[in-house]
Design a protein around this motif. Structure first.
Motif, PDB file in Angstrom:
ATOM      1  N   UNK A  60       1.004   5.219   6.982  1.00  0.00           N
ATOM      2  CA  UNK A  60       0.908   6.610   7.434  1.00  0.00           C
ATOM      3  C   UNK A  60       1.124   7.524   6.236  1.00  0.00           C
ATOM      4  N   UNK A  61       0.735   8.782   6.401  1.00  0.00           N
ATOM      5  CA  UNK A  61       0.830   9.733   5.298  1.00  0.00           C
ATOM      6  C   UNK A  61       1.148  11.112   5.859  1.00  0.00           C
ATOM      7  N   UNK A  62       1.528  12.021   4.988  1.00  0.00           N
ATOM      8  CA  UNK A  62       1.822  13.394   5.402  1.00  0.00           C
ATOM      9  C   UNK A  62       0.776  14.334   4.824  1.00  0.00           C
ATOM     10  N   UNK A  63       0.688  15.535   5.373  1.00  0.00           N
ATOM     11  CA  UNK A  63      -0.233  16.543   4.832  1.00  0.00           C
ATOM     12  C   UNK A  63       0.209  16.949   3.429  1.00  0.00           C
ATOM     13  N   UNK A  64       1.509  16.939   3.189  1.00  0.00           N
ATOM     14  CA  UNK A  64       2.002  17.271   1.851  1.00  0.00           C
ATOM     15  C   UNK A  64       1.501  16.250   0.828  1.00  0.00           C
ATOM     16  N   UNK A  65       1.468  14.968   1.210  1.00  0.00           N
ATOM     17  CA  UNK A  65       0.923  13.953   0.310  1.00  0.00           C
ATOM     18  C   UNK A  65      -0.569  14.196   0.057  1.00  0.00           C
ATOM     19  N   UNK A  66      -1.291  14.608   1.099  1.00  0.00           N
ATOM     20  CA  UNK A  66      -2.711  14.917   0.926  1.00  0.00           C
ATOM     21  C   UNK A  66      -2.888  16.096  -0.022  1.00  0.00           C
ATOM     22  N   UNK A  67      -2.037  17.118   0.098  1.00  0.00           N
ATOM     23  CA  UNK A  67      -2.115  18.282  -0.798  1.00  0.00           C
ATOM     24  C   UNK A  67      -1.847  17.852  -2.238  1.00  0.00           C
ATOM     25  N   UNK A  68      -0.860  16.993  -2.441  1.00  0.00           N
ATOM     26  CA  UNK A  68      -0.587  16.495  -3.806  1.00  0.00           C
ATOM     27  C   UNK A  68      -1.758  15.664  -4.316  1.00  0.00           C
ATOM     28  N   UNK A  69      -2.419  14.951  -3.435  1.00  0.00           N
ATOM     29  CA  UNK A  69      -3.599  14.171  -3.783  1.00  0.00           C
ATOM     30  C   UNK A  69      -4.708  15.104  -4.295  1.00  0.00           C
ATOM     31  N   UNK A  70      -4.873  16.254  -3.657  1.00  0.00           N
ATOM     32  CA  UNK A  70      -5.879  17.230  -4.093  1.00  0.00           C
ATOM     33  C   UNK A  70      -5.535  17.759  -5.480  1.00  0.00           C
ATOM     34  N   UNK A  71      -4.262  18.021  -5.724  1.00  0.00           N
ATOM     35  CA  UNK A  71      -3.845  18.467  -7.062  1.00  0.00           C
ATOM     36  C   UNK A  71      -4.207  17.399  -8.089  1.00  0.00           C
ATOM     37  N   UNK A  72      -4.031  16.133  -7.747  1.00  0.00           N
ATOM     38  CA  UNK A  72      -4.413  15.050  -8.651  1.00  0.00           C
ATOM     39  C   UNK A  72      -5.920  15.061  -8.922  1.00  0.00           C
ATOM     40  N   UNK A  73      -6.712  15.323  -7.888  1.00  0.00           N
ATOM     41  CA  UNK A  73      -8.168  15.403  -8.068  1.00  0.00           C
ATOM     42  C   UNK A  73      -8.514  16.576  -8.978  1.00  0.00           C
ATOM     43  N   UNK A  74      -7.900  17.735  -8.726  1.00  0.00           N
ATOM     44  CA  UNK A  74      -8.146  18.906  -9.584  1.00  0.00           C
ATOM     45  C   UNK A  74      -7.797  18.591 -11.037  1.00  0.00           C
ATOM     46  N   UNK A  75      -6.646  17.962 -11.240  1.00  0.00           N
ATOM     47  CA  UNK A  75      -6.223  17.608 -12.601  1.00  0.00           C
ATOM     48  C   UNK A  75      -7.213  16.633 -13.249  1.00  0.00           C
ATOM     49  N   UNK A  76      -7.633  15.623 -12.501  1.00  0.00           N
ATOM     50  CA  UNK A  76      -8.559  14.622 -13.042  1.00  0.00           C
ATOM     51  C   UNK A  76      -9.895  15.242 -13.431  1.00  0.00           C
ATOM     52  N   UNK A  77     -10.322  16.250 -12.677  1.00  0.00           N
ATOM     53  CA  UNK A  77     -11.596  16.919 -12.961  1.00  0.00           C
ATOM     54  C   UNK A  77     -11.425  18.121 -13.898  1.00  0.00           C
ATOM     55  N   UNK A  78     -10.187  18.345 -14.343  1.00  0.00           N
ATOM     56  CA  UNK A  78      -9.863  19.475 -15.233  1.00  0.00           C
ATOM     57  C   UNK A  78     -10.280  20.813 -14.614  1.00  0.00           C
ATOM     58  N   UNK A  79      -9.942  20.966 -13.345  1.00  0.00           N
ATOM     59  CA  UNK A  79     -10.212  22.207 -12.618  1.00  0.00           C
ATOM     60  C   UNK A  79      -8.878  22.912 -12.416  1.00  0.00           C
ATOM     61  N   UNK A  80      -8.741  24.086 -12.984  1.00  0.00           N
ATOM     62  CA  UNK A  80      -7.490  24.842 -12.850  1.00  0.00           C
ATOM     63  C   UNK A  80      -7.339  25.458 -11.463  1.00  0.00           C
TER      64      UNK A  80
END
Length: 194
Positions: A60-80
């Protein structure tokens, strides 16, 4: 954060991220992606954990974990900073993302989403339906049409959503996908902060 996620990236310019509803993958927004890339945007279509070509969920997962996952995607794609478009599950995550990481989000479009915690009915029904689906080896006919109709309106213009959902249902039935429930917290106070 939640396993390897499959993302499709196209175009250049200001970024727009799309996260679909439960059972859907990024292909749900293929028509919008084509439209926005033609207008000078960088579009990121995300297959959420356990959907499409992303890794199956094992917990199971939380929405907060999903939000942190999005930050990881932004960082990986170098999107500020990016705009966010989320439907249902994607809308709820977008609300958490905007509240927790406001500096990373431009405009947030949150469709068919709530900040309320899951009610008793949903807390009881979802695990039962998930268990039945696992026992059956996926969503199979004659339930397939009912699931698709429940998620997609009859006004699905070009039929993109209906095709994407049929593909998601086939993927789930293949046994490759394992969906675990989100622990949907009551985030109304989080979303009401200025």
């Amino acid at each position: 954060m939640l396993g390897e996620l499959h993302v499709r990236v196209g175009g250049t310019g200001p970024a727009i991220l799309f996260w679909p509803s439960l059972l859907m993958d990024g292909s749900m927004r293929a028509a919008q992606a084509a439209c926005f890339t033609a207008r000078g945007y960088r579009v990121v279509l995300i297959d959420p954990p356990g959907a499409g070509a992303s890794e199956a969920l094992t917990r199971s997962f939380s929405f907060d974990e999903c939000a942190r996952c999005i930050v990881q995607i932004l960082d990986a794609l170098r999107i500020e900073r990016a705009h966010w478009v989320g439907n249902s599950w994607g809308g709820m995550i977008g609300g958490t993302l905007a509240a927790r990481h406001a500096e990373r989000i431009g405009v947030a479009v949150l469709m068919n989403a709530t900040a309320s915690g899951a009610g008793l009915r949903h807390r009881v029904e979802f695990p039962i339906r998930a268990a039945i689906t696992r026992l059956l080896g996926g969503i199979r006919p004659p339930l397939t049409a009912r699931v698709i109709d429940a998620f997609v309106s009859a006004h699905d213009g070009a039929g993109h959503s209906r095709r994407a959902l049929r593909a998601a249902v086939r993927y789930r039935a293949s046994g490759r996908a394992r969906m675990r429930g989100a622990r949907q917290a009551d985030d109304r106070s989080l979303h009401s902060r200025p």
